[in-house]
Enzyme design. Structure first.
Site, PDB file in Angstrom:
ATOM      1  N   ASP A 111       0.013 -36.703 -80.167  1.00 33.06           N
ATOM      2  CA  ASP A 111      -1.174 -37.271 -80.838  1.00 33.06           C
ATOM      3  C   ASP A 111      -2.141 -37.852 -79.792  1.00 33.06           C
ATOM      4  OD1 ASP A 111      -0.262 -38.043 -84.094  1.00 33.06           O
ATOM      5  OD2 ASP A 111       1.293 -37.539 -82.634  1.00 33.06           O
ATOM      6  N   GLU A 134      -8.325 -41.092 -84.908  1.00 37.48           N
ATOM      7  CA  GLU A 134      -7.231 -41.861 -85.517  1.00 37.48           C
ATOM      8  C   GLU A 134      -6.551 -42.828 -84.539  1.00 37.48           C
ATOM      9  OE1 GLU A 134      -3.966 -39.605 -87.207  1.00 37.48           O
ATOM     10  OE2 GLU A 134      -2.990 -41.433 -87.914  1.00 37.48           O
ATOM     11  N   ASP A 199      -8.575 -35.969 -86.053  1.00 39.20           N
ATOM     12  CA  ASP A 199      -7.166 -36.277 -86.300  1.00 39.20           C
ATOM     13  C   ASP A 199      -6.397 -35.382 -85.327  1.00 39.20           C
ATOM     14  OD1 ASP A 199      -4.640 -36.824 -87.178  1.00 39.20           O
ATOM     15  OD2 ASP A 199      -5.150 -36.739 -89.312  1.00 39.20           O
ATOM     16  N   ILE A 201      -3.267 -35.051 -84.434  1.00 36.99           N
ATOM     17  CA  ILE A 201      -2.176 -34.361 -85.146  1.00 36.99           C
ATOM     18  C   ILE A 201      -2.181 -34.919 -86.559  1.00 36.99           C
ATOM     19  CG2 ILE A 201       0.315 -34.015 -85.416  1.00 36.99           C
ATOM     20  CD1 ILE A 201       0.666 -34.039 -82.452  1.00 36.99           C
ATOM     21  N   ASP A 202      -2.580 -34.088 -87.491  1.00 39.47           N
ATOM     22  CA  ASP A 202      -2.502 -34.498 -88.890  1.00 39.47           C
ATOM     23  C   ASP A 202      -1.169 -33.968 -89.417  1.00 39.47           C
ATOM     24  OD1 ASP A 202      -3.266 -35.475 -91.411  1.00 39.47           O
ATOM     25  OD2 ASP A 202      -3.929 -33.473 -92.013  1.00 39.47           O
ATOM     26  N   THR A 204       1.785 -35.888 -88.771  1.00 41.05           N
ATOM     27  CA  THR A 204       2.716 -36.196 -87.665  1.00 41.05           C
ATOM     28  C   THR A 204       4.168 -36.094 -88.145  1.00 41.05           C
ATOM     29  OG1 THR A 204       1.039 -37.671 -86.778  1.00 41.05           O
ATOM     30  CG2 THR A 204       3.218 -37.868 -85.815  1.00 41.05           C
ATOM     31  N   ARG A 346      -3.873 -34.255-104.730  1.00 37.10           N
ATOM     32  CA  ARG A 346      -3.432 -35.440-103.987  1.00 37.10           C
ATOM     33  C   ARG A 346      -3.748 -36.662-104.842  1.00 37.10           C
ATOM     34  NH1 ARG A 346      -2.467 -35.681 -98.560  1.00 37.10           N
ATOM     35  NH2 ARG A 346      -2.430 -37.717 -97.582  1.00 37.10           N
ATOM     36  N   ASP A 359      -8.551 -37.349 -92.170  1.00 36.26           N
ATOM     37  CA  ASP A 359      -7.561 -36.569 -92.918  1.00 36.26           C
ATOM     38  C   ASP A 359      -8.213 -35.541 -93.848  1.00 36.26           C
ATOM     39  OD1 ASP A 359      -5.192 -37.617 -91.910  1.00 36.26           O
ATOM     40  OD2 ASP A 359      -5.151 -39.289 -93.331  1.00 36.26           O
TER      41      ASP A 359
HETATM   42  N1  LIG Z   1      -0.013 -44.029 -98.697  1.00 33.78           N
HETATM   43  C1  LIG Z   1      -0.665 -42.960 -98.286  1.00 33.78           C
HETATM   44  N2  LIG Z   1      -1.373 -42.236 -99.168  1.00 33.78           N
HETATM   45  C2  LIG Z   1      -2.046 -41.131 -98.787  1.00 33.78           C
HETATM   46  N3  LIG Z   1      -2.083 -40.684 -97.507  1.00 33.78           N
HETATM   47  C3  LIG Z   1      -1.398 -41.380 -96.575  1.00 33.78           C
HETATM   48  C4  LIG Z   1      -0.659 -42.548 -96.914  1.00 33.78           C
HETATM   49  N4  LIG Z   1      -0.088 -43.007 -95.778  1.00 33.78           N
HETATM   50  C5  LIG Z   1      -0.466 -42.183 -94.789  1.00 33.78           C
HETATM   51  N5  LIG Z   1      -1.258 -41.200 -95.255  1.00 33.78           N
HETATM   52  C6  LIG Z   1      -1.923 -40.121 -94.518  1.00 33.78           C
HETATM   53  O1  LIG Z   1      -1.369 -38.866 -94.867  1.00 33.78           O
HETATM   54  C7  LIG Z   1      -1.596 -38.022 -93.766  1.00 33.78           C
HETATM   55  C8  LIG Z   1      -0.736 -36.800 -93.834  1.00 33.78           C
HETATM   56  O2  LIG Z   1      -1.121 -36.057 -94.933  1.00 33.78           O
HETATM   57  P1  LIG Z   1      -0.074 -35.208 -95.763  1.00 33.78           P
HETATM   58  O3  LIG Z   1       0.730 -36.178 -96.533  1.00 33.78           O
HETATM   59  O4  LIG Z   1      -0.970 -34.364 -96.615  1.00 33.78           O
HETATM   60  O5  LIG Z   1       0.710 -34.415 -94.795  1.00 33.78           O
HETATM   61  C9  LIG Z   1      -1.299 -38.894 -92.589  1.00 33.78           C
HETATM   62  O6  LIG Z   1      -1.977 -38.384 -91.474  1.00 33.78           O
HETATM   63  P2  LIG Z   1      -1.267 -38.432 -90.016  1.00 33.78           P
HETATM   64  O7  LIG Z   1      -0.051 -37.606 -90.083  1.00 33.78           O
HETATM   65  O8  LIG Z   1      -2.343 -37.881 -89.163  1.00 33.78           O
HETATM   66  O9  LIG Z   1      -0.993 -39.877 -89.742  1.00 33.78           O
HETATM   67  C10 LIG Z   1      -1.810 -40.257 -93.024  1.00 33.78           C
HETATM   68  O10 LIG Z   1      -3.089 -40.578 -92.513  1.00 33.78           O
HETATM   69 MG   LIG Z   2      -3.836 -37.362 -90.622  1.00 34.52          MG
HETATM   70 MG   LIG Z   3      -2.807 -37.956 -87.217  1.00 33.68          MG
HETATM   71 MG   LIG Z   4      -1.045 -40.984 -88.209  1.00 34.64          MG
END
Ligand SMILES: Nc1ncnc2c1ncn2[C@@H]1O[C@H](COP(=O)(O)O)[C@@H](OP(=O)(O)O)[C@H]1O
Ligand SMILES: [Mg+2]
Ligand SMILES: [Mg+2]
Ligand SMILES: [Mg+2]
Length: 418
Positions: A111, A134, A199, A201-202, A204, A346, A359
């Protein structure tokens, strides 16, 4: 004779006054039409969708003749491609240098490294643009071994194409310069000017468990997303490959890795993530849904990120019979944009959580440019102009434009019963 002449003169007079009044009417209608188009672009909700979409088509035609954001798109794609090279190196290593952030979410050396590489490419090309990213470097300033581990990765990750590498501004000076670069992503965001959002790494959590993840970059101008790029190293290159949560057990990257891109008004494309330079992009489009029973929907793997129970009820009420495909990251947006899946749901799990702009920015534009509609659960467009979060929105509903209203109606019905 004189009577006839008089009649003819009267007729001529009335014809020329007709022509005169017709001209006035024509000019007046033209002014009204121009005003309508102009106003509908400023206050779209005052006007029926047909007028607004006709205007958008008008914009598309105008923009097609003089493409905008060409350099931004090229730099963004190359920057994402280079950053994804770094994340892939980390992905194939056993130890991913994972640490925990203040909110207990994970962050890896991948990241931090990817964010440093992308920001340095943006600053080399667009020095006065702001950046909302991020990650921040505070933790690395207190952890020298971690900082050095990232620096080793960053300084040795380059594109094979020398000219492309030069375009991205070449190497970062040293480890301290890298930390400063990471912190240049600290813009507050907002409704004015050019702001990139990253982002690195989205997903992670997906990255750590060997699932989907995405390297995400978007450019907003005055709060509106103009350019969006998603690098998805674990998605199939083949746009026709079926939507599946499984990335396969192959240790190689063969057949995997795709970059989705879009520029507002210019459509969306996909191309192989590749290794050197940029491959030719292929236009992508969402698949029209003919039968809801055949439609597929995707959602987050993480039950804490999206209410899977509510999503299930919505899908059932829509008539969707297939189970959801659970997939991490904005790979979901890319997948529905190329017609591998149909709908992305979502639903918020808490009242207080605000979605982050990084995101969603790139995915939002890519889906809309591929013929989709992206809104929150109330049917409002995602508002990227209010800071680092989507403070004005709750949840995300993305679907082909033709069925989006139908999906929102069902979302409202299900939520109303809660
Ligand atoms: N309570 C929550 N509700 C919705 N999204 C959240 C969350 N907590 C974290 N996230 C976000 O969800 C992203 C991942 O998306 P997904 O769930 O679709 O894979 C995370 O990005 P990162 O992995 O970049 O931190 C983070 O920013
Ligand atoms: Mg993300
Ligand atoms: Mg990320
Ligand atoms: Mg993150």
């Amino acid at each position: 004779m004189t009577v006839n002449k008089k009649k003819i003169r009267q007729q001529q007079k009335s014809t020329s006054s007709h022509i005169f009044y017709s001209k006035i009417l024509f000019v007046f209608s033209l002014i009204v039409l121009i005003l309508a188009i102009f106003t509908s672009r400023i206050i779209p909700s005052f006007f029926p969708r047909t007028i607004v979409s006709a205007t958008s088509r008008l914009t598309i035609t105008t923009m097609a003749s003089s493409p905008q954001y060409t350099k931004e798109l090229e730099v963004a794609q190359l920057a994402v491609q280079r950053a994804a090279r770094l994340t892939k190196r980390v992905f194939h290593e056993k130890a991913k240098g994972t640490v925990s952030k203040d909110d207990k979410s994970p962050v890896t050396i991948g990241d931090f490294g990817a964010q440093a590489l992308i920001i340095s490419a943006l600053k080399a090309n667009f020095p006065s643009d702001e950046i909302v990213a991020e990650e921040e470097a505070a933790q690395l300033r207190e952890d020298t071994p971690l900082r050095d581990q990232i620096w080793e990765l960053v300084k040795s990750t380059k594109l094979d194409d020398e000219a492309a590498e030069q375009l991205l501004g070449g190497a970062i000076k040293d480890a301290d310069a890298m930390l400063e670069i990471i912190d240049q992503g600290n813009s507050k965001g907002g409704a004015k000017g050019r702001i990139w959002t990253i982002d690195p790494i989205d997903g992670t959590k997906g990255f750590l468990r060997g699932g989907q993840y995405a390297v995400c970059l978007g450019l907003m101008v005055d709060g509106d997303v103009k350019v969006g790029v998603l690098g998805c190293p674990n998605l199939p290159v083949d746009d026709a490959a079926p939507l599946t949560a499984d990335i396969g057990t192959k240790a190689t990257d063969e057949g995997r890795g795709v970059i989705f891109s879009a520029v507002q008004g210019q459509g969306a494309t996909s191309r192989p993530l590749g290794t050197a330079g940029l491959a030719e992009g292929k236009p992508i489009a969402m698949k029209p849904i003919t039968e809801m029973s055949n439609a597929s929907f995707c959602e987050s793997v993480e039950a804490g990120h999206s209410d899977q129970g509510v999503a299930g009820q919505i899908a059932k009420k829509l008539g969707i019979t297939r189970p959801s495909v659970r997939m991490d990251s904005q790979a979901k947006y890319g997948s529905i944009a190329r017609g591998a899946g149909d709908i992305y749901l979502r639903l918020p799990t808490s009242k207080s959580y605000q979605e982050k702009i990084w995101d969603h920015a790139a995915g939002d534009l890519i889906v809309r440019e591929a013929g989709g509609q992206v809104t929150d659960m109330n049917g409002n467009r995602l508002d990227f102009s209010v800071g680092r979060t989507l403070a004005e929105n709750k949840g995300v509903i993305a679907a082909p434009a033709a069925v989006h209203d139908q999906v929102i109606k069902v979302v409202q019905e299900v939520l109303g019963q809660q």
